[in-house]
Scaffold this active site. Structure first.
Site, PDB file in Angstrom:
ATOM      1  NE  ARG A  96     -10.145   4.279  17.658  1.00  0.00           N
ATOM      2  CZ  ARG A  96      -9.886   3.088  17.144  1.00  0.00           C
ATOM      3  NH1 ARG A  96     -10.838   2.193  17.042  1.00  0.00           N
ATOM      4  NH2 ARG A  96      -8.671   2.784  16.729  1.00  0.00           N
ATOM      5  CG  PHE A 383      10.300   1.443  12.457  1.00  0.00           C
ATOM      6  CD1 PHE A 383      10.233   0.476  13.462  1.00  0.00           C
ATOM      7  CD2 PHE A 383       9.118   2.015  12.028  1.00  0.00           C
ATOM      8  CE1 PHE A 383       9.026   0.109  14.026  1.00  0.00           C
ATOM      9  CE2 PHE A 383       7.902   1.657  12.578  1.00  0.00           C
ATOM     10  CZ  PHE A 383       7.853   0.698  13.589  1.00  0.00           C
TER      11      PHE A 383
END
Length: 558
Positions: A96, A383
């Protein structure tokens, strides 16, 4: 080790001319409408010319409920697309467009992160090719024409108390949620109470994202209900005679935007309805075009799988005749710890017990997605603070849910870090294992559809809706709208309507505050709890630190 910011990485990207990106998908330069050197729209003639080709494999990327720890859904979408290309697959990405509201608010941009980004990042997160401005203009043209019609004699006999068409703005501005217009005397019209929604909540946005052609777009715009007469009969956009002019304003916005990743792989970025207050998916025309041009298309649905993925399956796939071949569910060790009760400040310390405690949210999403008959792979978005024991705890838990979790290091390493995930996803997608089916049939009554979502996806005990709302749903059924799907407007942070209830809560109810008929888009919006269709800015908005530096470069976007 100090890492560069997203915007620093994006600025150093070695972009290829958009002509070369188009060539990778077999799009000749004359079929592109360039917006500068690094972005272009794909024209409708070309899109029409490829419709007889077979479809590639469709991969949906979704996530657990978002936490302040960050999940990285778009980052994973981009990383997986790059990874598929790295292992020799012809892949395209569909995401989007970014809304200015959250860019300048709290959420930030929507172009990915680290070494898994789509560029030009600054353009995408700001005005891009003007699509959102066109939607805002078209929406507000209709609002102006409604008030103008009333001013010049109200031939259609619109009940001014029942004008349902509000105005929109692509900005977070709580002061505009509830306003009175036309003050100042006779010359300014008749005062009435109305309000603003954010542009991404506009029915025009939903229609742009669900339309297959300009003709389809104009018909859907005409079908929008904008007001009612005193006898409760509807006034349509076509009655106001705004549908033609609105289509003219949206003519260019209907064409999908082509850009590229940091690794120069093709990406379509088009449309942008929010998933918490709208249907949360990029445009049908971008996705279906990409499926004709690539062997694999990686797309995303907004926020957690309880919102974006549910609407992707029940609204977008239903309307466009699509079926995902594999779903990738994004989770992070940090988010598992946060769901397990760890404060954001303490997420850096190893805490395997908290990871295990927080996995219930992940497990519920896995079960929900499997209920659609689609194979699910969990992507652990890595991470640098993650420990081996924490990662293994997630993998072990996912195995107990009849799925598998794969560590992906695309943020740090780009496609090299996502190659393992890409290999597994490609194998599943090519296996034909998907037996996709939506959650409910078209002919189920509207309130039962709401209950099906609340009980099957949110695991609620009941839906609370007063007699007025139930009567409104019955009226719409009698008017021929009973076969429409449901678009739930609900907080993204929880399975419940309380944003503070993390994990996988049970024993809760879903209160329905309001229902809105989007007759042009083709769904019923169900507004639950305290959800707002015009967000506000946080106490310290991101806009306070966005600026041009001494070199004229943008700083502070993220």
């Amino acid at each position: 080790m100090a890492y560069k910011t997203d915007i620093e990485i994006a600025r150093e990207a070695k972009k290829q001319p958009i002509k070369e990106i188009g060539e990778k998908l077999g799009i000749a330069f004359e079929n592109l409408v360039p917006y500068g050197h690094d972005k272009a729209k794909v024209n409708q003639d070309f899109i029409n010319s490829v419709q007889d080709r077979p479809n590639g494999k469709l991969i949906l990327v979704t996530a657990i409920n978002p936490t302040p720890a960050g999940e990285g859904k778009t980052t994973t979408t981009v990383g997986l697309g790059d990874g598929l290309n790295r292992i020799g697959k012809k892949a395209a990405i569909c995401i989007r467009e970014a809304s200015l509201g959250p860019n300048f608010g709290m959420k930030g941009g929507a172009a990915g992160g680290g070494m898994a980004q789509i560029v030009p990042m600054e353009d995408m997160n700001l005005h891009f090719t003007g699509d959102f401005h066109a939607i805002t203009a078209a929406h507000n043209l209709l609002a102006a024409m409604i008030d103008n019609h009333i001013y010049w004699g109200n031939e259609l006999e619109i009940d001014e108390r029942r004008v349902t068409w509000r105005r929109v703005l692509d900005m977070n501005d709580r002061a505009l949620r509830d306003v009175v217009t036309s003050l100042g005397g006779v010359a300014n019209g008749f005062p009435r109470q109305t309000g603003f929604d954010i542009t991404v909540a506009s029915e025009v946005m939903a229609i742009l994202c669900l339309s297959t052609s300009l003709d389809d777009l104009e018909k859907r715009l005409g079908d929008m209900i904008v007001a009612y007469r005193r006898d409760r009969s509807p006034i349509y956009c076509r009655d106001i005679k705004a549908d033609g002019a609105m289509t003219v304003l949206l003519k260019d916005a209907m064409q999908p935007n082509l850009v590229q990743t940091l690794e120069n792989n093709p990406a379509f970025v088009h449309g942008g309805p929010f998933a918490n207050i709208a249907h949360g998916c990029n445009s049908v025309i971008a996705t279906t075009t990409a499926l004709k041009l690539a062997d694999f298309v990686v797309t995303e649905a907004g926020f957690g799988a309880d919102l974006g993925a549910e609407k992707f399956m029940n609204i977008k796939c239903r309307k466009a005749g699509l079926a995902p071949d594999c779903v990738v569910l994004v989770a992070t060790v940090r988010a598992m710890k946060m769901n397990g009760g760890v404060a954001k400040a303490d997420l850096g310390a190893e805490n395997v017990d908290a990871v295990k405690a927080g996995c219930a949210n992940l497990g519920r999403h896995i079960g929900n997605l499997k209920s659609f008959g689609v194979p699910v792979v969990v992507a652990i978005n890595h991470f640098v603070t993650d420990t081996e024991a924490e990662i293994q705890a997630v993998k072990d838990y996912v195995k107990t849910q009849g799925s598998e979790a794969i560590l992906s290091r695309h943020w740090e390493l780009g496609s090299e870090g996502s190659a393992e995930l890409a290999t597994r996803v490609a194998k599943i997608a090519e296996s034909g294992a998907s037996q996709f089916a939506p959650l409910y049939p078209d002919d189920m009554p509207l309130f039962q559809k709401i209950e099906r979502i609340a009980k099957s996806i949110y695991h609620a005990d009941e839906v609370l809706a007063d007699a007025k709302i139930r009567a409104q749903l019955r009226e719409w059924e009698e008017a021929g709208y009973g076969n429409l799907p449901i678009c739930m407007a609900k907080t993204q942070y929880s399975f419940t309507t309380d944003p503070n209830r993390r994990g996988a809560p049970t024993g809760h109810s879903v209160p329905v505050r309001e229902v809105r008929l989007s007759a042009g888009a083709g769904f019923v919006v169900v507004i639950c709890g305290e959800i707002m269709t015009m967000p506000g800015l946080p106490r310290v908005p991101a806009s306070e630190t966005i600026r041009l530096n001494d070199e004229g470069l943008i700083e502070g976007l993220f």
